[in-house]
Design a protein around this motif. Sequence first.
Motif, PDB file in Angstrom:
ATOM      1  N   GLY A 467       0.570  -1.347  -0.006  1.00 40.95           N
ATOM      2  CA  GLY A 467       0.200   0.035  -0.089  1.00 40.95           C
ATOM      3  C   GLY A 467       0.869   1.134  -0.034  1.00 40.95           C
ATOM      4  O   GLY A 467       2.117   1.304   0.126  1.00 40.95           O
ATOM      5  N   ARG A 468      -0.063   2.411  -0.035  1.00 41.21           N
ATOM      6  CA  ARG A 468       0.801   3.639  -0.080  1.00 41.21           C
ATOM      7  C   ARG A 468       0.214   4.561   1.107  1.00 41.21           C
ATOM      8  O   ARG A 468      -0.879   4.430   1.419  1.00 41.21           O
ATOM      9  N   GLU A 469       0.910   5.499   1.559  1.00 39.48           N
ATOM     10  CA  GLU A 469       0.497   6.492   2.541  1.00 39.48           C
ATOM     11  C   GLU A 469       0.984   7.718   2.033  1.00 39.48           C
ATOM     12  O   GLU A 469       1.896   7.998   1.224  1.00 39.48           O
ATOM     13  N   GLY A 470       0.226   8.904   2.411  1.00 39.35           N
ATOM     14  CA  GLY A 470       0.158   9.997   1.660  1.00 39.35           C
ATOM     15  C   GLY A 470      -0.229  10.183   0.233  1.00 39.35           C
ATOM     16  O   GLY A 470      -0.622   9.290  -0.228  1.00 39.35           O
ATOM     17  N   GLY A 471      -0.357  11.520  -0.280  1.00 41.96           N
ATOM     18  CA  GLY A 471      -0.726  11.698  -1.592  1.00 41.96           C
ATOM     19  C   GLY A 471      -2.294  11.537  -1.749  1.00 41.96           C
ATOM     20  O   GLY A 471      -2.914  11.480  -0.720  1.00 41.96           O
ATOM     21  N   ARG A 472      -2.678  11.425  -2.827  1.00 42.15           N
ATOM     22  CA  ARG A 472      -4.098  11.147  -3.179  1.00 42.15           C
ATOM     23  C   ARG A 472      -4.513   9.819  -2.659  1.00 42.15           C
ATOM     24  O   ARG A 472      -5.502   9.449  -2.099  1.00 42.15           O
ATOM     25  N   GLU A 473      -3.402   8.817  -3.043  1.00 45.19           N
ATOM     26  CA  GLU A 473      -3.701   7.396  -2.401  1.00 45.19           C
ATOM     27  C   GLU A 473      -3.830   7.316  -0.985  1.00 45.19           C
ATOM     28  O   GLU A 473      -4.403   6.341  -0.573  1.00 45.19           O
ATOM     29  N   GLY A 474      -3.338   8.176  -0.243  1.00 48.45           N
ATOM     30  CA  GLY A 474      -3.482   8.223   1.208  1.00 48.45           C
ATOM     31  C   GLY A 474      -4.849   8.079   1.852  1.00 48.45           C
ATOM     32  O   GLY A 474      -5.199   6.857   2.608  1.00 48.45           O
ATOM     33  N   ILE A 475      -5.644   8.470   1.356  1.00 54.53           N
ATOM     34  CA  ILE A 475      -7.236   8.589   1.972  1.00 54.53           C
ATOM     35  C   ILE A 475      -7.911   7.260   1.488  1.00 54.53           C
ATOM     36  O   ILE A 475      -8.535   6.710   2.108  1.00 54.53           O
ATOM     37  N   GLU A 476      -7.492   7.056   0.224  1.00 55.57           N
ATOM     38  CA  GLU A 476      -8.190   5.629  -0.220  1.00 55.57           C
ATOM     39  C   GLU A 476      -7.938   4.495   0.663  1.00 55.57           C
ATOM     40  O   GLU A 476      -8.983   3.690   0.480  1.00 55.57           O
ATOM     41  N   ALA A 477      -6.762   4.547   1.011  1.00 56.33           N
ATOM     42  CA  ALA A 477      -6.595   3.269   2.301  1.00 56.33           C
ATOM     43  C   ALA A 477      -7.577   3.188   3.347  1.00 56.33           C
ATOM     44  O   ALA A 477      -7.745   2.183   4.082  1.00 56.33           O
ATOM     45  N   PHE A 478      -8.362   4.373   3.694  1.00 53.74           N
ATOM     46  CA  PHE A 478      -9.262   4.237   4.574  1.00 53.74           C
ATOM     47  C   PHE A 478     -10.645   4.275   4.222  1.00 53.74           C
ATOM     48  O   PHE A 478     -11.563   4.719   4.993  1.00 53.74           O
ATOM     49  N   LEU A 479     -11.062   4.234   2.770  1.00 56.33           N
ATOM     50  CA  LEU A 479     -12.312   4.042   2.152  1.00 56.33           C
ATOM     51  C   LEU A 479     -12.685   2.447   1.581  1.00 56.33           C
ATOM     52  O   LEU A 479     -11.800   2.265   1.048  1.00 56.33           O
ATOM     53  N   GLU A 480     -14.008   2.374   1.774  1.00 59.37           N
ATOM     54  CA  GLU A 480     -14.386   1.425   0.878  1.00 59.37           C
ATOM     55  C   GLU A 480     -15.459   1.614  -0.065  1.00 59.37           C
ATOM     56  O   GLU A 480     -15.865   2.628   0.083  1.00 59.37           O
ATOM     57  N   THR A 481     -15.310   0.874  -0.990  1.00 63.29           N
ATOM     58  CA  THR A 481     -16.290   1.421  -2.402  1.00 63.29           C
ATOM     59  C   THR A 481     -17.346   0.471  -2.434  1.00 63.29           C
ATOM     60  O   THR A 481     -17.461  -0.677  -1.965  1.00 63.29           O
ATOM     61  N   LYS A 482     -18.685   1.136  -2.404  1.00 61.98           N
ATOM     62  CA  LYS A 482     -19.861   0.587  -2.556  1.00 61.98           C
ATOM     63  C   LYS A 482     -20.514   0.877  -3.861  1.00 61.98           C
ATOM     64  O   LYS A 482     -20.700   1.974  -4.024  1.00 61.98           O
ATOM     65  N   TYR A 483     -21.083  -0.042  -4.274  1.00 62.11           N
ATOM     66  CA  TYR A 483     -21.866  -0.009  -5.663  1.00 62.11           C
ATOM     67  C   TYR A 483     -23.343  -0.220  -5.109  1.00 62.11           C
ATOM     68  O   TYR A 483     -23.507  -1.249  -4.841  1.00 62.11           O
TER      69      TYR A 483
END
Length: 491
Positions: A467-483
Amino acid sequence: MDIDIDSIVKSPYGEGDLWIGGQWRASSDGRTYPVYDPATGEVVREVGAASAADAAAALDAASGAAEQWRRTPARRRSEILTGAFRLMHEHSDALARLITLENGKAYRDAKAEVGYAAEFFRWFAEEAVRVGSGFGEAPAGGFRHVVIKQPVGVTAFVTPWNFPAAMATRKIAPALAAGCPVVLKPAPETPMTALAVAALLAEAGLPDGLLNVLPTDRAPETVSAWLEDERVRKFSFTGSTATGRVLLRQCADHVVNVTMELGGNAPFVVLADADVDAAVRGAMDAKMRGGGEVCIAANRFYVHADVAAEFTEKFGAAMRAVKTGPGLAEGVTLGPMINPTAVERISGLVTDAVQRGARIAAQGQVPVDGGWYHPATVLTDVPADAEILHTEVFGPVAPIVTFTDEEEMLTAANDTAYGLASYVYTRDLARGLRIAERLEAGMVGLNRGLISDTAAPFGGVKQSGIGREGGREGIEAFLETKYVALDWPTD
């Protein structure tokens, strides 16, 4: 809130050293452990040692606050993080002195860390209001796609001692921005900085229970209490690869979403056409920031034979000129190592290299009394089988290997289980980019020795992490995608 360094050291919070549910508490069984000043080897103070029961209490607090925080508008979350950013700058001097006291790093490095740490609050305050969603038509018609992002849930963090402020804020800020509550275990060597960050967030208006900080010297029972609880849906760890492997196994039992930032063994490549003076400046940045106790520190120096003599002479002069001593002393640029074990390990790597044929080309001076110091050191003629080329040095020692064949150099540079950072110096940008692409690393500094930036994704490949921390990717690590499939008749 006035962050006073003396009160923090003596007994900052009256009721105890654990921050749980918006209150300072003593550990449940009253146990404490010592925190040392690396510059003297003396105990700074005793700090409360959290137990498994305290870990459970922190998780209860985080879980209880989760739903309200999830429903809090992103703009409000952003305002709180912006407030924390401002408060960190207002108290930057006290925070830097606190870091130096418990970590040992030179004050200038500690002050830079505070600024870097604060930037994560500002960056993710901005990202909090930009979490996207999607809406589109199904290709076959008849219904629409609605895609939304939601907080992953309660997050558990374990942070290291080498950046006690920045490694905490790099995790805390995106989690809170995304709408996730946090339980944090800081490194036992540097708990006070994390507690000070918690105090500042509380002053910034963070509701109770959303950040819980548990210092302890009994990590296995504390962290296991979190990883064995199904309420923890995200775990992020920064530390050694060996410990990361153990924690990954624990996370697998409950299929916990993980981010791992682990060890490194960064090559620093100086090509024949490099600006040697610039390469030396970059080498000092990449090697000596934080005393070399940095995961992205340059560990192995591959220098082309055409410039090896010049680079070694100038780099050696710069290393000899390093002033070593207590981090708060005037002009000091290299503080002590974190503990005596670190000094012994680094010295052992130097001894092994010399016994195998390496030569000490340059070495600085260290204080003769007190503290856990290792001199700034440059090694040349380092053989391929020297242990120092195959492990993370985590100290102020630079082994130099001379090369003539670019392919052989790249093979050697990539011959490691790690892949966090790499550095390349050349005047030929196209050549530099070509080499950067071939280096097996998550980050590359091209003609630059300082690469960390809050707006860029931080992380590695191979056994350097997930994974990645920081940048735009940083917040994605704490989000789930729902369809959501939305019925949308076309007739």
